[in-house]
Structure formats: C-alpha cells, structure tokens
Motif scaffolding. Structure first.
Motif, mmCIF file in Angstrom:
data_model
loop_
_atom_site.group_PDB
_atom_site.id
_atom_site.type_symbol
_atom_site.label_atom_id
_atom_site.label_comp_id
_atom_site.label_asym_id
_atom_site.label_seq_id
_atom_site.Cartn_x
_atom_site.Cartn_y
_atom_site.Cartn_z
ATOM 1 N N LYS A 17 0.832 -1.205 0.000
ATOM 2 C CA LYS A 17 0.000 0.000 0.000
ATOM 3 C C LYS A 17 0.865 1.253 0.000
ATOM 4 C CE LYS A 17 -3.814 2.192 2.497
ATOM 5 N NZ LYS A 17 -4.728 2.094 3.663
ATOM 6 N N ALA A 18 1.934 1.220 0.791
ATOM 7 C CA ALA A 18 2.845 2.368 0.828
ATOM 8 C C ALA A 18 3.501 2.587 -0.529
ATOM 9 C CB ALA A 18 3.901 2.153 1.907
ATOM 10 N N ARG A 19 3.880 1.490 -1.194
ATOM 11 C CA ARG A 19 4.524 1.624 -2.511
ATOM 12 C C ARG A 19 3.558 2.168 -3.550
ATOM 13 N NH1 ARG A 19 7.055 -3.327 -0.982
ATOM 14 N NH2 ARG A 19 5.482 -4.535 -2.114
ATOM 15 N N SER A 20 2.317 1.712 -3.526
ATOM 16 C CA SER A 20 1.362 2.206 -4.516
ATOM 17 C C SER A 20 1.047 3.673 -4.283
ATOM 18 C CB SER A 20 0.073 1.370 -4.478
ATOM 19 O OG SER A 20 -0.587 1.494 -3.230
ATOM 20 N N ARG A 21 0.967 4.103 -3.029
ATOM 21 C CA ARG A 21 0.742 5.522 -2.743
ATOM 22 C C ARG A 21 1.928 6.358 -3.221
ATOM 23 N NH1 ARG A 21 -2.096 9.056 0.682
ATOM 24 N NH2 ARG A 21 -0.826 10.841 1.335
ATOM 25 N N ALA A 22 3.140 5.839 -2.979
ATOM 26 C CA ALA A 22 4.335 6.563 -3.420
ATOM 27 C C ALA A 22 4.370 6.693 -4.937
ATOM 28 C CB ALA A 22 5.588 5.848 -2.915
ATOM 29 N N ARG A 23 4.006 5.643 -5.654
ATOM 30 C CA ARG A 23 3.988 5.716 -7.122
ATOM 31 C C ARG A 23 2.955 6.733 -7.599
ATOM 32 N NH1 ARG A 23 4.287 0.032 -6.993
ATOM 33 N NH2 ARG A 23 2.127 -0.171 -7.716
ATOM 34 N N LEU A 24 1.798 6.752 -6.968
ATOM 35 C CA LEU A 24 0.768 7.718 -7.344
ATOM 36 C C LEU A 24 1.239 9.145 -7.100
ATOM 37 C CD1 LEU A 24 -2.316 5.835 -5.881
ATOM 38 C CD2 LEU A 24 -2.009 6.434 -8.288
ATOM 39 N N LEU A 25 1.872 9.378 -5.967
ATOM 40 C CA LEU A 25 2.354 10.725 -5.665
ATOM 41 C C LEU A 25 3.516 11.123 -6.568
ATOM 42 C CD1 LEU A 25 2.146 10.992 -1.772
ATOM 43 C CD2 LEU A 25 0.939 12.378 -3.471
ATOM 44 N N ASP A 26 4.385 10.170 -6.880
ATOM 45 C CA ASP A 26 5.473 10.467 -7.823
ATOM 46 C C ASP A 26 4.904 10.908 -9.170
ATOM 47 O OD1 ASP A 26 7.395 9.818 -5.965
ATOM 48 O OD2 ASP A 26 7.748 7.795 -6.738
ATOM 49 N N ALA A 27 3.918 10.181 -9.644
ATOM 50 C CA ALA A 27 3.314 10.497 -10.941
ATOM 51 C C ALA A 27 2.584 11.836 -10.886
ATOM 52 C CB ALA A 27 2.358 9.390 -11.356
ATOM 53 N N ALA A 28 1.799 12.058 -9.834
ATOM 54 C CA ALA A 28 1.033 13.307 -9.712
ATOM 55 C C ALA A 28 1.962 14.507 -9.599
ATOM 56 C CB ALA A 28 0.107 13.233 -8.499
ATOM 57 N N THR A 29 3.041 14.358 -8.846
ATOM 58 C CA THR A 29 3.979 15.465 -8.674
ATOM 59 C C THR A 29 4.663 15.806 -9.991
ATOM 60 O OG1 THR A 29 4.373 14.799 -6.372
ATOM 61 C CG2 THR A 29 5.988 16.259 -7.382
ATOM 62 N N ALA A 30 5.080 14.794 -10.730
ATOM 63 C CA ALA A 30 5.725 15.038 -12.026
ATOM 64 C C ALA A 30 4.769 15.730 -12.989
ATOM 65 C CB ALA A 30 6.217 13.716 -12.615
ATOM 66 N N LEU A 31 3.531 15.297 -13.021
ATOM 67 C CA LEU A 31 2.533 15.923 -13.898
ATOM 68 C C LEU A 31 2.249 17.359 -13.474
ATOM 69 C CD1 LEU A 31 0.094 12.898 -14.210
ATOM 70 C CD2 LEU A 31 1.330 13.959 -16.107
ATOM 71 N N LEU A 32 2.199 17.604 -12.172
ATOM 72 C CA LEU A 32 1.929 18.947 -11.669
ATOM 73 C C LEU A 32 3.044 19.906 -12.061
ATOM 74 C CD1 LEU A 32 0.134 20.779 -9.915
ATOM 75 C CD2 LEU A 32 1.418 19.985 -7.920
ATOM 76 N N VAL A 33 4.274 19.468 -11.926
ATOM 77 C CA VAL A 33 5.414 20.320 -12.279
ATOM 78 C C VAL A 33 5.431 20.596 -13.775
ATOM 79 C CG1 VAL A 33 7.933 20.399 -12.404
ATOM 80 C CG2 VAL A 33 6.822 19.594 -10.318
ATOM 81 N N LYS A 34 5.129 19.590 -14.568
ATOM 82 C CA LYS A 34 5.230 19.727 -16.023
ATOM 83 C C LYS A 34 4.044 20.458 -16.634
ATOM 84 C CE LYS A 34 6.032 16.994 -20.210
ATOM 85 N NZ LYS A 34 6.243 15.623 -20.755
ATOM 86 N N GLY A 35 2.833 20.147 -16.151
ATOM 87 C CA GLY A 35 1.658 20.687 -16.822
ATOM 88 C C GLY A 35 0.668 21.444 -15.960
ATOM 89 N N GLY A 36 0.980 21.654 -14.680
ATOM 90 C CA GLY A 36 0.059 22.378 -13.810
ATOM 91 C C GLY A 36 -1.067 21.484 -13.310
#
Length: 207
Positions: free
Chosen positions: A16-35
C-alpha cells in the motif's frame, strides 16, 4: 517469540505504501510539467501503472491527489534567525520569504489553487478532506510559523499590542505576494528592509 510491532507505521502494508508513493510520484511530475489541469485520474494512474480503484483507496478525489502533490513541492518553513533584534529578524525573514516565492513559484500556485479552486471554499467547514487540510496547514506553517515565533518574544508582543495579528502579517507579506502575482521585478533585501521599517514606524506612530 519476539515482540510484535505496535505503531501504525510498522503495521502498514508495504504494498500500500509503494502504490501511494507511485501515485504521488506520478502526480507530482505531472503537476510540475503541466500544472493542476494535467493531474487527472487517468493520467496519474497511467503514469503510475496503478488501477483507478487503488488510487481511490488512497485519495478521496483528484482534488485530494493534487493537494498531496502540492505538499511534496512546498519547502519547509524558514528558521528564525538568532542573535538579532526584532527589526533585523523581521528583515531577514521577509527577505527569505521573498526569495522563496521567487524561487518556488509552485508555492504561490498552491495558494491560488486553494483560494480559487472549484468547491474548495467550504473545505474547513466540512469533514474529511485530509489532504486539503494538510496542504493548508503546510502553507500556513511555511509563511506564518517563523513570524509567530518572532512575535511571541517580549519585543514582538509589545509591538503588536492591540493590533490584529492577521492584518500585521498581511502588511508584511502582502507586498511580496502582490509583486509575484503582478509579475513585477522581485523584491530584494533593500525593499524588504523598507517594508519592515515602514511597518515599524507605523506601529510606533500608532502607539
């Protein structure tokens, strides 16, 4: 037999911790790149290679996911400088805040998103929304906590005697935020010193 772990962190399912981390990694990268508009459920689950159902086990909505991603990008609060008088402490803190806003525009974006985003106005009056509440606390800690510690001193309490604290904070930090919003040249140390001196002179004249 060995003792069983008792704290919640040790009992958490590592998957569960790994899946949350992957989701946050993806969301953070998208936020930085595209708002914020780039952080959609489909985009995040696709980038994280996680099912939608798994995402909703971690976050109530896409809004909560955006808030969690913002939290990752906002730096910690500035330390209160030691060995300085009240005036120099305020100048030092204000200069750091001006530099922080200039170097970390994502922080200002988070503030605007919280203030203007659809359906966010009633967050504080409704149950739930843990990620939004966490982001609000994070931003408040970033901006206010260092000044809270300065104004908690004897000199600070004397300066603000009978003054609305929120108004005082707005008078000090308002010019910095406005400068960024208006895309004006950033305020340097001299301008920050002038803001503090004007604030202190106004307080002295009113007392």
């Amino acid at each position: 037999m060995g003792e069983q772990p008792t704290d919640s962190a040790s009992r958490e399912d590592p998957r569960k911790a790994r899946s949350r981390a992957r989701l946050l990694d993806a969301a953070t990268a998208l936020l930085v790149k595209g708002g914020t508009e780039a952080v959609t459920i489909d985009a995040v689950t696709r980038a994280a290679k996680v099912a939608r159902a798994t995402l909703y086990r971690h976050f109530d909505s896409g809004t909560e996911l955006v808030a969690a991603a913002f939290c990752r990008l906002i730096p910690p609060a500035s330390a209160v400088p030691e060995g300085l008088d009240l005036r120099d402490q305020l100048v030092s803190l204000l200069t750091r805040q001006a530099r922080l806003i200039e170097e970390a525009p994502m922080q200002l974006t988070a503030m605007c998103w919280l203030g203007l985003g659809p359906g966010l106005g009633a967050v504080d009056d409704t149950p739930g929304h843990p990620e939004l509440r966490s982001l609000r606390r994070h931003i408040a800690e970033q901006y206010k906590a260092p000044f809270d510690r300065v104004f908690a001193s004897a000199a600070g309490r004397e300066l603000l005697a009978g003054v609305d604290y929120e108004l005082a904070m707005s008078q000090l930090l308002g010019p910095i935020v406005f400068t960024k919003l208006a895309t004006l040249p950033p305020l340097g140390p001299e301008a920050c010193a002038r803001i503090v001196d004007d604030f202190l002179h106004a307080r002295a004249a009113a007392s």
